[in-house]
Design a protein around this motif. Sequence first.
Motif, PDB file in Angstrom:
ATOM      1  N   ASN A  53      78.312  53.234  97.504  1.00 40.87           N
ATOM      2  CA  ASN A  53      79.021  53.648  98.606  1.00 40.87           C
ATOM      3  C   ASN A  53      80.040  52.540  98.786  1.00 40.87           C
ATOM      4  OD1 ASN A  53      78.201  51.933 100.411  1.00 40.87           O
ATOM      5  ND2 ASN A  53      76.827  53.247 101.620  1.00 40.87           N
ATOM      6  N   SER A  54      81.120  53.154  99.661  1.00 42.24           N
ATOM      7  CA  SER A  54      82.307  52.196  99.637  1.00 42.24           C
ATOM      8  C   SER A  54      81.954  50.998 100.730  1.00 42.24           C
ATOM      9  CB  SER A  54      83.392  53.064 100.532  1.00 42.24           C
ATOM     10  OG  SER A  54      83.056  53.517 101.954  1.00 42.24           O
ATOM     11  N   HIS A  55      80.887  50.697 101.093  1.00 41.15           N
ATOM     12  CA  HIS A  55      80.158  49.679 102.000  1.00 41.15           C
ATOM     13  C   HIS A  55      79.796  48.810 100.724  1.00 41.15           C
ATOM     14  CE1 HIS A  55      81.369  51.648 105.801  1.00 41.15           C
ATOM     15  NE2 HIS A  55      80.412  52.498 105.336  1.00 41.15           N
TER      16      HIS A  55
ATOM     17  N   LEU B  63      80.405  55.328  91.774  1.00 38.25           N
ATOM     18  CA  LEU B  63      80.947  55.415  93.288  1.00 38.25           C
ATOM     19  C   LEU B  63      80.653  56.732  93.921  1.00 38.25           C
ATOM     20  CD1 LEU B  63      82.412  53.449  95.270  1.00 38.25           C
ATOM     21  CD2 LEU B  63      84.473  54.348  94.531  1.00 38.25           C
TER      22      LEU B  63
ATOM     23  N   LEU C 222      86.571  46.093  94.018  1.00 33.83           N
ATOM     24  CA  LEU C 222      86.201  46.586  95.366  1.00 33.83           C
ATOM     25  C   LEU C 222      85.852  45.432  96.150  1.00 33.83           C
ATOM     26  CD1 LEU C 222      86.882  49.548  93.900  1.00 33.83           C
ATOM     27  CD2 LEU C 222      85.562  50.369  95.711  1.00 33.83           C
TER      28      LEU C 222
ATOM     29  N   ALA D  85      84.035  48.031 102.385  1.00 33.66           N
ATOM     30  CA  ALA D  85      85.174  48.775 103.192  1.00 33.66           C
ATOM     31  C   ALA D  85      84.613  48.595 104.635  1.00 33.66           C
ATOM     32  CB  ALA D  85      85.175  50.265 103.114  1.00 33.66           C
TER      33      ALA D  85
ATOM     34  N   GLN E 229      80.275  58.984  97.706  1.00 33.64           N
ATOM     35  CA  GLN E 229      80.478  59.152  99.310  1.00 33.64           C
ATOM     36  C   GLN E 229      79.251  58.745  99.972  1.00 33.64           C
ATOM     37  OE1 GLN E 229      83.031  60.330 101.288  1.00 33.64           O
ATOM     38  NE2 GLN E 229      84.380  60.410  99.447  1.00 33.64           N
TER      39      GLN E 229
END
Length: 220
Positions: free
Chosen positions: A87-89, A122, A217, A220, A124
């Motif tokens: 995920n974005s973390h 990747l 990345l 986040a 959500q």
Amino acid sequence: MDQNQAKRAVAEAALKYVQPGELLGVGTGSTVNFFIDALAALKNDIPGAVSSSEASSARLRAIGIPVVDLNNAGTLSIYVDGADESNSHLQLIKGGGGALTREKIVAAASKKFICIADESKLVQQLGTFPLPVEVIPMARAYVARALVALGGQPVLREGFTTDNGNVILDVRNLTILDAFALEAEIGLLAGVVSVGLFARRPADVLLLGGPNGVRELTAA
Ligand code: 5RP
């Protein structure tokens, strides 16, 4: 760019994190296999690697990189490994290749975890990929019942034994809203060796390969 080209591209991009003269940690899977192949070009600068699986150890030795016992390695500067989902973390699901326990150990013993994957990984929300849980064989049915009570649908990975002599339950249908909490909850069940959630020790950097090249990345 097809998926293998994307995997090769991120694998090669990870080389810039390799510290000459230092041991590194190496994970498991098809993306890592491209990384090991790429490492061959640097092998004279690398004293050795700690590996997360017998398969990766064999591949490292085949290109002339010594495999070192983690107990003799101290803290590693980097760990490079793939993922099944992020995920974005940069919290991950790992263990599609069944090496989750050793992967978790080497990740924990490393200063920086570089995750390499193609764009499809990747997501959500974690949990579309069935969550691997490594279990001591005698606890299989008990842990499966406990996972059902948590809302999951555990399925025994047929014909598969981990490098540690255990079995894997792949758990479908989990709604993973809080990966940090679920990692502890499943990890505390008696008989669970490790759960393929990497939320308490997420990746530090995620390199993603896709049609437009490699992007990097951080959490986040
Ligand atoms: C193995 C893993 C792998 O990193 C994960 O399954 C990704 O594999 P691949 O690079 O083949 O897509 O966790 O236990």
